[in-house]
Design a protein around this motif. Sequence first.
Motif, mmCIF file in Angstrom:
data_model
loop_
_atom_site.group_PDB
_atom_site.id
_atom_site.type_symbol
_atom_site.label_atom_id
_atom_site.label_comp_id
_atom_site.label_asym_id
_atom_site.label_seq_id
_atom_site.Cartn_x
_atom_site.Cartn_y
_atom_site.Cartn_z
ATOM 1 N N ARG A 14 0.837 -1.010 -0.058
ATOM 2 C CA ARG A 14 0.128 0.008 -0.070
ATOM 3 C C ARG A 14 0.859 1.218 -0.017
ATOM 4 O O ARG A 14 1.798 1.429 0.761
ATOM 5 N N VAL A 15 0.810 2.052 -0.889
ATOM 6 C CA VAL A 15 1.439 3.573 -1.038
ATOM 7 C C VAL A 15 0.299 4.563 -1.071
ATOM 8 O O VAL A 15 -0.775 4.490 -1.772
ATOM 9 N N LEU A 16 0.799 5.779 -0.998
ATOM 10 C CA LEU A 16 0.129 6.886 -1.028
ATOM 11 C C LEU A 16 0.849 7.665 -1.963
ATOM 12 O O LEU A 16 2.055 7.946 -1.913
ATOM 13 N N ILE A 17 0.118 8.091 -3.073
ATOM 14 C CA ILE A 17 0.920 8.926 -3.880
ATOM 15 C C ILE A 17 0.343 10.371 -3.932
ATOM 16 O O ILE A 17 -1.104 10.909 -3.879
ATOM 17 N N ARG A 18 1.193 11.262 -3.674
ATOM 18 C CA ARG A 18 0.893 13.023 -3.778
ATOM 19 C C ARG A 18 1.350 13.642 -4.809
ATOM 20 O O ARG A 18 2.527 13.256 -5.508
ATOM 21 N N ARG A 19 0.385 14.172 -5.605
ATOM 22 C CA ARG A 19 0.614 15.110 -6.648
ATOM 23 C C ARG A 19 -0.029 16.501 -6.259
ATOM 24 O O ARG A 19 -0.630 16.666 -5.429
ATOM 25 N N GLN A 20 0.322 17.401 -7.348
ATOM 26 C CA GLN A 20 -0.136 18.575 -7.292
ATOM 27 C C GLN A 20 -1.450 18.792 -6.932
ATOM 28 O O GLN A 20 -2.151 19.919 -6.350
ATOM 29 N N ASP A 21 -2.180 17.929 -7.542
ATOM 30 C CA ASP A 21 -3.599 18.054 -7.685
ATOM 31 C C ASP A 21 -4.397 16.971 -6.711
ATOM 32 O O ASP A 21 -5.723 16.915 -6.587
ATOM 33 N N GLY A 22 -3.558 16.298 -5.816
ATOM 34 C CA GLY A 22 -4.237 15.695 -4.927
ATOM 35 C C GLY A 22 -3.553 14.672 -4.304
ATOM 36 O O GLY A 22 -2.339 14.383 -4.718
ATOM 37 N N GLU A 23 -4.127 13.635 -3.670
ATOM 38 C CA GLU A 23 -3.536 12.233 -3.244
ATOM 39 C C GLU A 23 -4.272 11.076 -3.785
ATOM 40 O O GLU A 23 -5.588 11.328 -3.900
ATOM 41 N N ALA A 24 -3.635 10.021 -3.782
ATOM 42 C CA ALA A 24 -4.524 8.673 -4.244
ATOM 43 C C ALA A 24 -3.652 7.678 -3.511
ATOM 44 O O ALA A 24 -2.416 7.617 -3.437
ATOM 45 N N GLU A 25 -4.587 6.693 -2.899
ATOM 46 C CA GLU A 25 -4.011 5.355 -2.512
ATOM 47 C C GLU A 25 -4.073 4.223 -3.677
ATOM 48 O O GLU A 25 -4.641 4.444 -4.692
#
Length: 106
Positions: A14-25
């Motif tokens: 399980r990872v959390l991805i952080r982008r300029q437009d938000g986060e996604a698991e």
Amino acid sequence: MDWMGEALGKYGQRVLIRRQDGEAEARAFFQPLPERGEQVPQNPTSLGWADKRLWLYLGREELAPGDAVVWEERTFRVRSVRPYHVGEHLHHYQAFLEAAKEAAEE
């Protein structure tokens, strides 16, 4: 048959991805790349030893250079990424990441 999706669902971390437009698991295969001789390359810094290994991400969630991936409370920055296709269908993304530099001041 979506064997990559099945493998990620069963064995991926399980990872959390952080982008300029938000986060996604997401679920991904995420691990350090092996070094020659399997030695952990470390460099001393004013805060201690810094791990200079690159990390490999294999997953379905799209990444871009500069995005962050959080895994087990550690943050990594995407250096490069490329999509892989089987025929006309996206199979997975492969990305190379490095440990994020921690802010020296809190």
